[in-house]
Design an enzyme around this catalytic site. Structure first.
Site, mmCIF file in Angstrom:
data_model
loop_
_atom_site.group_PDB
_atom_site.id
_atom_site.type_symbol
_atom_site.label_atom_id
_atom_site.label_comp_id
_atom_site.label_asym_id
_atom_site.label_seq_id
_atom_site.Cartn_x
_atom_site.Cartn_y
_atom_site.Cartn_z
ATOM 1 N N VAL A 43 0.823 -1.211 0.000
ATOM 2 C CA VAL A 43 0.000 0.000 0.000
ATOM 3 C C VAL A 43 0.858 1.262 0.000
ATOM 4 C CG1 VAL A 43 -0.109 0.255 2.512
ATOM 5 C CG2 VAL A 43 -2.079 0.941 1.157
ATOM 6 N N LYS A 44 2.106 1.113 0.468
ATOM 7 C CA LYS A 44 2.945 2.281 0.701
ATOM 8 C C LYS A 44 3.370 2.993 -0.583
ATOM 9 C CE LYS A 44 3.155 2.099 5.178
ATOM 10 N NZ LYS A 44 3.214 3.206 6.117
#
Ligand SMILES: Cc1ncc(COP(=O)(O)O)c(C=O)c1O
Length: 325
Positions: A43-44
């Protein structure tokens, strides 16, 4: 022709996938926001790109400049993708409890990596927070990302992850459950979803050894809550600016053992090969059972990929040594 101009254009628009076996005891539908489909496998990627773009606009990061960050690996990977495409030097500072795979992967992606001791206070000069800050002040033209307090982190999820979940559930989402580290994911997604429907409940998952749950419930920053734990990516011994406690309805605590065992169960029972915080998150969902009813649509976000944990939660020798098997 249908192609992306570079890898950064493939960030986001990840699938939402129903869980079927692990959640069979729950009355509701449980859907996983499956962030390993991002190009850096987490997700980063979303917030790393947003923080860099905002720093470029603000003039904090000049062409050819150096990016410095303290990262448990996934933010470093997202920063590495953007640094390579955009032509920046990247220095990642990590704590020594992170898996070796994460360090090797960052080096493979062209980042310089500094490893610091975990079991020192955040303000100790040897900590990874302090080391990252020092390097950024020493290197000319360096920009310290500071994912904990940089609100572009939350903004990325308000702009992309939150709207995707809202649209993918056709506005039917009733609960959002997610592990909390910097707080960017829970705060960005949570505040977007609540802006669409204030009745949506937002739950954080917190490992034992982290301050969040007690602080949320009492307003007390209790140092007795802080002790070493093995769960990776979630929990803190600080209060990052990206944790917006006001939009969080509650936290549930998950043990290291449960987080590790449920990371294995996701792979074996749902064919979902995911990171350790996904195990914590799904165990958190199960612990919240009494809050869910038949028509509820619970979205749980899974942050990263299992390949980064093959030496730990997916290694039975390591699991036995920890007393988890
Ligand atoms: C594997 C993993 N899970 C969960 C989180 C927590 O996400 P956030 O920092 O958005 O709260 C992180 C963040 O570092 C992470 O790397």
């Amino acid at each position: 022709m249908n192609y992306a101009n570079n890898i950064l254009e493939t960030i986001g628009n990840t699938p939402l996938i129903k869980l079927n076996k692990l959640t069979s005891e729950l009355p509701c539908t449980v859907l996983a926001k499956y962030e390993t489909f991002n190009p850096g496998n987490s997700v980063k990627d979303r917030m790393a790109l947003q923080m860099i773009e905002d720093a470029e606009k603000a003039g904090d990061l000049e062409p050819g400049g150096t990016i410095v960050e303290g990262t448990s690996g996934n933010t470093g990977m997202g920063l590495a993708l953007a640094a390579t495409i955009k032509g920046y030097r990247l220095i990642c500072v990590m704590s020594d409890k992170q898996s070796k795979e994460k360090i090797d992967i960052l080096r493979a992606m062209g980042s310089e990596v500094h490893v610091c001791p975990t079991d020192v206070a955040p303000d100790d000069p040897r900590s990874y927070y302090s080391t990252a800050k020092r390097l950024a002040s020493e290197i000319p033209g360096a920009w310290y990302v500071n994912q904990y307090d940089n609100l572009s982190n939350t903004k990325a999820h308000f702009k992309s992850t939150g709207p995707e979940i809202w649209e993918q559930t056709d506005g039917k989402v009733t609960h959002f459950v997610v592990g909390v580290g910097t707080g960017g994911t829970i705060s960005g997604v949570g505040s977007y979803l609540k802006s669409k429907n204030p009745k949506i409940k937002v739950w954080g998952v917190d490992p034992y050894g982290s301050v969040f749950k007690k602080y949320h419930e009492t307003g007390v920053f209790d140092e007795n809550e802080i002790y070493p734990y093995v769960t990776e990516g979630i929990g803190e011994d600080i209060l990052p600016k990206n944790v917006n406690f006001e939009i969080i309805d509650g936290f549930t605590k998950v043990t290291d053992k449960d987080a590790a065992v449920y990371t294995q169960r996701l792979a074996k029972e749902e064919a979902m090969f995911l990171g350790n915080s996904a195990g914590a998150a799904i165990k958190g969902v199960l612990q919240l059972k009494e809050h869910f009813t038949k028509d509820d649509v619970v979205v749980v976000l899974f942050h990263d990929h299992g390949s980064r944990y093959v030496g730990k939660m997916f290694n039975d020798e390591w699991m036995k040594k920890q007393g988890f098997l």
